[in-house]
Write an enzyme that holds these catalytic residues in place. Structure first.
Site, PDB file in Angstrom:
ATOM      1  N   HIS B 326      50.988  25.759  27.612  1.00 63.69           N
ATOM      2  CA  HIS B 326      52.325  25.399  26.561  1.00 63.69           C
ATOM      3  C   HIS B 326      53.440  25.605  28.295  1.00 63.69           C
ATOM      4  O   HIS B 326      53.336  27.024  28.128  1.00 63.69           O
ATOM      5  CB  HIS B 326      52.869  25.842  25.882  1.00 63.69           C
ATOM      6  CG  HIS B 326      54.161  25.075  25.202  1.00 63.69           C
ATOM      7  ND1 HIS B 326      55.367  25.131  25.408  1.00 63.69           N
ATOM      8  CD2 HIS B 326      53.880  24.834  23.899  1.00 63.69           C
ATOM      9  CE1 HIS B 326      56.017  24.417  24.633  1.00 63.69           C
ATOM     10  NE2 HIS B 326      54.860  24.121  23.476  1.00 63.69           N
ATOM     11  N   ARG B 346      63.966  21.494  24.297  1.00 59.89           N
ATOM     12  CA  ARG B 346      64.232  20.342  25.369  1.00 59.89           C
ATOM     13  C   ARG B 346      64.023  19.047  24.642  1.00 59.89           C
ATOM     14  O   ARG B 346      64.465  17.784  25.016  1.00 59.89           O
ATOM     15  CB  ARG B 346      62.738  20.361  26.215  1.00 59.89           C
ATOM     16  CG  ARG B 346      62.997  21.334  27.384  1.00 59.89           C
ATOM     17  CD  ARG B 346      61.599  21.314  28.141  1.00 59.89           C
ATOM     18  NE  ARG B 346      60.904  21.957  27.756  1.00 59.89           N
ATOM     19  CZ  ARG B 346      59.245  21.654  27.771  1.00 59.89           C
ATOM     20  NH1 ARG B 346      58.909  20.337  28.164  1.00 59.89           N
ATOM     21  NH2 ARG B 346      58.065  22.523  27.415  1.00 59.89           N
TER      22      ARG B 346
END
Lengths: 247, 555
Positions: B326, B346
């Site tokens: 990740h 994000r």
């Protein structure tokens, strides 16, 4: 926590998560794990300290990031009469800390069918009548490692304000600290869970677009395009993928 | 609090924020997304999977000769925990329709649907019911619901993100079932993030071309998992969870059909036999194997147990050469190193920046590409920020989210993240987070078809333990969807299968056969699997653990 930049900095060349440089000498503290003294790094979490001391945890560790509530811990500090609560995975040790994990919390939990109950105060009266014994002492709120307004949501449950219970209990991890401290013997976290399910199922406004989309899928609206994509060779699919527009 | 020496870099981040805000508001990508060649380049050079020593050939079993992730090959070339001849298979300790191995999201979903189809089940789980990666997912679940989206667009995103290696029929199942999963979960009582008019709130994730991330603040997994667990607990006469009782081997019958498993009580150290007409493996992934020495976002029990017990029984694995890191694992403070920082950050406009406060990658590339770009920025370009313990990271600018979405947005939508950092004196509404890739997901697994069937009759697999759905790289929000879609499918098809399934005499011969295979391949090892729990005992303690003979339960 160290606040000084390490003196020497060598360029790192290999793909590695950790650099190989020597860690500065660690400051240590003494903690009493179930009464037995252990020296552990001053910056350790309670869980880190337990493992550092050589214990293999079976009960008392789950997600290790503050989401599952498996690692409820009670502790006391030197020269302090108070009893403290925390999650072992996110609470830091302190010198002289005396700690014990609670591997499981005994809690009553009625069996119910969500389809046969209603989103109102009568449901709480029936399933969790002890909620109405709340004396508003706020001990649950003080015990909550998530800093939730636990007593406020129990009071909201008494009023039948399910939306409020949902909102205030949303971040609950079911660690059980509230229940174990409650003088009225309420199991707050189960009350919160019931309220959230009632809200999601009965009170949240429906999405019309969702209904429409499910109908479209059922009526095979996308079958043709799916078949096209599934038959498509990798190159064709690649082209389609890189040319797709982005919202 | 960040150490003083980081101030210069932090100031640069703050200084470039207004400019980056304008860029985000322009509606154009804030950094040019990579094309196919650029993606390939950065992956080849910087993704941890592409290092030579990351993979090795496996010498035994159904995937013999194939190159697998080294730690996985090691785990598979290992001895069983049991001696088959010690087990009485004629009178099993438990009998049920379906044995479900793993009490996370996929396991609970399978049990619920099996129950609705008239099948009883036992859920064997290593820790508590619900202790799983499902509980920990923060950001959300993909499903193509909005008018400008479609399940086929979701299909294209998922298959492109997976480098076109995904099994098409599995991606179709995943994306086509998506909208119905949103509805089903709400029907069970999941509280989705919604707008005033009841429409679902959606955000982008890495590699999505439409906003289709559905969330429950940043406790998405916890809300879904606890709802599924609650349904399981409300049906004690149809579903029996056995906690702290992991399965350590499968049982077959004389025709090679799966017939249940051997469970191990972690506390009393007893073994129990379970006879079941069908078995569903939902054991999740393997983050706690700490592949290539990486920290992990995974829960304590994620040791890939399902892979090894299925492999010994003859199940084929798919894409077990591919590991997901990740992009945004935490690297500071040290106590939370490796912890997941949701991609939703994000999705809401958070930007990754180097030590100069500059953008260096499109914030929402697929995970493997984004991770590789972070590693390149730190290792090749030397633009990372070093922590006091010597870790490297890039900034993830969260304060920008408050500017873009309005003040208070982080507290409302990222309560878990805010809590995680404020404990250490870092207020993510005012300061960015420091991140580096963290071991996150098992892209491959036991090969399944769209009915969750494997090459062993009566053995089904769902969720992270399975392989093929995500190809060689999963997109954000597709695992929450995966465990629901395929958990339900496994429950449905297994319950249909048990209606007519008849078992012959039970056997553990495959365990002895596997042991013989190890011998003929001249593999000498003291490894025992399944691993069950990782050990974090320090070396000096281990040196004193000198018990020479074990007796009873006294270790």
């Amino acid at each position: 926590m160290a606040t000084k930049k390490p003196a020497k900095k060598k360029p790192v060349k290999v793909t590695k998560a950790k650099s190989t440089k020597k860690a500065p000498k660690k400051e240590m503290v003494t903690v009493f794990i179930m009464g037995k003294a252990h020296k552990v790094p001053a910056e350790a979490t309670i869980m880190g300290a337990i493992e550092y001391s050589g214990y293999q945890i079976i009960r008392g560790a789950g997600c290790r990031e503050g989401f599952c509530g498996a690692c409820a811990t009670v502790y006391r500090l030197p020269d302090d009469y108070k009893i403290y609560t925390g999650l072992a995975c996110t609470t830091l040790v302190e010198d002289g800390m005396w700690l014990s994990q609670l591997p499981a919390i005994p809690a009553q939990r009625p069996v119910y069918d969500i389809n046969k109950i209603e989103a109102n105060v009568a449901t709480f009266q029936k399933l969790y009548p002890e909620v109405f014994r709340c004396v508003a002492c706020n001990t649950c709120t003080k015990a909550c490692p998530q800093d939730l307004e636990v007593m406020d949501y129990i009071q909201a449950a008494i009023r039948g304000d399910i939306e409020k219970v949902m909102d205030l209990s949303f971040d609950c991890l079911s660690c059980g600290m509230c229940a174990i401290r409650c003088p009225a013997e309420i199991v707050q976290y189960n009350v919160g869970l019931l309220a959230r399910r009632l809200y999601g199922k009965y009170l949240a406004k429906e999405s019309k677009q969702l209904k429409k989309r499910i109908k479209e899928v059922k009526e095979h609206k996308y079958d043709k395009e799916y078949q096209e994509f599934i038959k498509m060779k990798k190159e064709g699919l690649k082209k389609k993928y890189y040319e797709r527009d982005i919202e | 609090m960040y150490p003083e020496y980081m101030n210069e870099s932090l100031e640069k981040v703050a200084k470039s924020r207004n400019k980056r805000f304008d860029l985000e508001k322009s509606g154009k990508p804030v950094f040019p997304p990579m094309n196919a060649e650029e993606r390939e380049q950065v992956l080849n050079k910087f993704h941890p999977d592409y290092k030579i020593e990351a993979r090795r050939k496996i010498h035994i079993g159904p995937n013999k000769g194939e190159k697998l992730t080294t730690e996985v090959a090691d785990m598979l070339e290992s001895h069983s925990r049991i001696k088959p001849e010690l087990f009485d298979l004629i009178q099993p300790d438990y009998e049920t329709d379906i044995l479900i191995i793993g009490g996370g999201g996929a396991g609970c979903a399978a049990a619920i649907i099996a129950m609705e189809n008239g099948a009883k089940s036992i859920i064997s789980t290593k820790l508590r019911l619900g202790d799983s990666n499902s509980m920990m997912s923060q950001g959300g679940m993909q499903a193509a619901v909005t008018a400008q989206d479609s399940p086929t667009t979701h299909y294209l995103d998922a298959i492109g993100g997976g480098h076109f290696d995904n099994k098409p029929e599995l991606v179709r199942a995943l994306t086509e079932d998506g909208p119905d999963i949103v509805k089903w979960l709400e029907y069970l009582g999941v509280v989705w993030d919604k707008n005033q008019d009841g429409s679902l709130q959606v955000l982008h994730g890495g590699g999505t071309s439409r906003k289709r991330m559905h969330s429950c603040r940043d406790y998405t997994g916890a809300i879904i998992m606890r709802t599924l667990m609650d349904v399981v607990r409300n049906n004690p006469d149809k579903i029996t969870p056995l906690e702290f009782m992991p399965a350590v081997e499968l049982i077959l019958d004389n025709k090679g059909r799966c017939a249940g498993g051997i469970l191990y009580n972690l506390e009393t150290e007893e073994y129990f036999t379970v006879k079941a007409k069908a078995t569903i493996i939902t054991t999740g992934g393997y983050g706690r194997l700490h592949i290539r020495g990486y920290d992990t976002t995974n829960h304590y029990g994620a040791t890939g147990d399902g892979l090894v017990i299925a492999y010994r029984a003859g199940a084929k694995l798919l894409y077990m050469d591919s590991v997901q890191y990740h992009p945004t694992g935490s690297v500071f403070p040290e106590q939370i190193a490796g912890f997941l920082i949701t991609e939703k950050i994000r999705g809401a406009g958070g930007q990754p920046l180097n030590k100069h406060g500059e953008l260096f990658v499109f914030p929402r590339e697929p995970r493997d590409v984004e991770s590789s770009a972070f590693i390149r920025e730190c290792l090749e370009r030397n633009n990372g920020v070093e922590t006091p313990s010597g870790r490297l990271g890039v900034w993830l600018d969260s304060p920008l989210i408050e500017m873009l979405q309005g003040e208070g947005y982080i507290n409302k939508n990222f309560p878990a993240m805010h809590r995680q950092f404020i404990r250490y004196g870092i207020d993510i509404t005012k300061e960015p987070m420091l991140v580096y890739p963290s071991l996150h997901y098992q892209n491959g697994g036991i090969e399944i078809d769209e009915k969750c069937e494997t090459n062993i009759p009566g053995l089904y697999v769902a969720g992270e333990a399975s392989g093929g759905v995500h190809g060689r790289n999963r997109l954000m929000g597709n695992s929450v969807l995966d465990y629901n879609v395929f958990g339900r499918r496994a429950g449905k098809y297994a319950s249909q299968y048990v209606k007519s399934a008849k078992l012959g005499p039970l056997t553990l011969a495959h365990i002895s056969d596997y042991e013989n295979e190890l011998k003929s391949a001249k593999i000498k090892t003291d490894r025992i699997a399944p691993v069950l729990l990782p050990s974090y005992t320090p070396e000096d303690v281990r040196k004193r653990q000198l018990t020479a003979h074990y007796q009873g339960t006294l270790r």
